[in-house]
Design a protein around this motif. Structure first.
Motif, PDB file in Angstrom:
ATOM      1  N   HIS A 125     -63.605  99.666  21.370  1.00 56.35           N
ATOM      2  CA  HIS A 125     -63.472  99.998  19.995  1.00 56.35           C
ATOM      3  C   HIS A 125     -63.868 101.329  19.722  1.00 56.35           C
ATOM      4  N   THR A 126     -63.163 102.211  19.248  1.00 54.59           N
ATOM      5  CA  THR A 126     -64.005 103.467  18.723  1.00 54.59           C
ATOM      6  C   THR A 126     -63.344 103.599  17.143  1.00 54.59           C
ATOM      7  N   MET A 127     -64.250 104.278  16.364  1.00 47.59           N
ATOM      8  CA  MET A 127     -63.783 104.620  15.058  1.00 47.59           C
ATOM      9  C   MET A 127     -64.402 105.841  14.409  1.00 47.59           C
ATOM     10  N   VAL A 128     -63.834 106.433  13.338  1.00 49.19           N
ATOM     11  CA  VAL A 128     -64.569 107.524  12.773  1.00 49.19           C
ATOM     12  C   VAL A 128     -64.966 106.771  11.369  1.00 49.19           C
ATOM     13  N   LEU A 129     -66.175 107.155  10.916  1.00 54.62           N
ATOM     14  CA  LEU A 129     -66.752 106.809   9.660  1.00 54.62           C
ATOM     15  C   LEU A 129     -66.150 107.771   8.545  1.00 54.62           C
ATOM     16  N   ALA A 130     -65.552 107.268   7.569  1.00 59.76           N
ATOM     17  CA  ALA A 130     -65.005 107.893   6.457  1.00 59.76           C
ATOM     18  C   ALA A 130     -65.610 107.375   5.143  1.00 59.76           C
ATOM     19  N   PHE A 131     -65.443 108.455   4.252  1.00 56.51           N
ATOM     20  CA  PHE A 131     -66.062 108.080   2.773  1.00 56.51           C
ATOM     21  C   PHE A 131     -65.056 107.739   1.980  1.00 56.51           C
ATOM     22  N   ASP A 132     -64.731 106.801   1.216  1.00 58.60           N
ATOM     23  CA  ASP A 132     -63.837 106.332   0.330  1.00 58.60           C
ATOM     24  C   ASP A 132     -64.102 106.916  -1.128  1.00 58.60           C
ATOM     25  N   ALA A 133     -63.159 106.717  -2.230  1.00 58.33           N
ATOM     26  CA  ALA A 133     -63.407 107.335  -3.313  1.00 58.33           C
ATOM     27  C   ALA A 133     -64.692 107.110  -4.194  1.00 58.33           C
ATOM     28  N   ALA A 134     -65.103 105.868  -3.681  1.00 63.41           N
ATOM     29  CA  ALA A 134     -66.361 105.487  -4.325  1.00 63.41           C
ATOM     30  C   ALA A 134     -67.611 106.188  -3.753  1.00 63.41           C
TER      31      ALA A 134
END
Length: 268
Positions: A125-134
């Motif tokens: 499994h691979t993923m990218v860390l993103a930031f939400d509106a909060a």
């Protein structure tokens, strides 16, 4: 204790159903196994004669009844609901045990389990860390065009890096950099799940660093544990990337990326 007919004689075998009998008897220690062994020895020494008059169908019914009691239907339903792959493995093993034999079923279960493990390591499994509106960190699929924030990609690889998956790692890094909506200045590898790095993977990473350097992209490794750090030092990855770009926490790496400017050529 199970009995089977072989060449007209009865052979007593306590192993196939011994576990079920011990469980039903409430066994909690190895003493139960010694008791079962003593019972088997007693039967072999004194009761083989009377057993010859017992119809084979009765013995088969006894074994079948105990074997049916070993089937955990509730557990199988839970496995099917939570992990279809493991359920398929369990069902296949049971089918082989019934149609071919116990030994073959055990071998099949071992082979399939190893295959599933290798497949997960090969395609982790691979993923990218993103930031939400909060402002909270949220993992999203590592698809081309995904970015943590302008100029920054935080990428997580969910397995050890070795010869079978290093090209997946490097190809995905290159794809994320090439298709980022804004030019990438820093690429952070969240290495929490990476505990081992072999020679082939280290060589691929060093080549990747050269490619990123030509594109003015700096790479960092975050959440690096002691075992991974030892491998990185031994294979020359730490020297290639720079000790200042290897962090034990993700927070430090993100803070360094936000406050710094890549100086790839100067540092390498």
């Amino acid at each position: 204790m199970a009995a089977a007919a072989v060449s007209g004689a009865f052979v007593v075998n306590g192993s196939p159903t011994q576990t079920a009998m011990a469980d039903r008897a409430g066994a909690r220690s190895q003493l139960a196994q010694l008791v079962f062994a003593a019972v088997v020895l007693l039967v072999l020494l004194a009761l083989t004669g009377p057993l010859q008059y017992l119809p084979r169908c009765v013995l088969a019914a006894i074994v079948f009844t105990i074997a049916v009691g070993m089937i955990d239907a509730t557990g199988l339903r839970d496995i099917r609901r939570e992990s279809p792959g493991e359920f398929l493995l369990a069902a296949s093993t049971a089918a082989v045990v019934v149609t071919i034999g116990v030994e073959e079923g055990i071998v099949l279960a071992i082979v399939f389990s190893l295959f599933r493990h290798v497949r997960h390591s090969y395609l982790p499994h691979t993923m990218v860390l993103a930031f939400d509106a909060a402002g909270q960190r949220t993992p999203v699929p590592a698809t081309p065009g995904t970015q943590t924030e302008p100029g920054l990609v935080v990428y997580r690889f969910g397995a050890d890096l070795f010869y079978a998956n290093d090209h997946r790692f490097t190809d995905e890094v290159r794809s994320l950099v090439a298709h980022a909506p804004t030019p990438v200045r820093w690429f952070i590898v969240d290495a929490e799940a990476i505990t081992d790095l072999d020679y082939s993977a280290a060589r691929s990473i060093r080549e990747l660093l050269d490619d990123l350097a030509r594109e003015k992209v700096g790479m960092m490794f975050a959440r690096v544990g002691p075992f991974l750090r030892s491998d990185m030092d031994r294979h020359g990855v730490t020297a290639a990337i720079g000790e200042a770009r290897v962090f034990t926490t993700l927070h430090e790496a993100i803070a360094a990326a936000r406050g710094g400017t890549p100086k790839v050529d100067a540092e390498r």
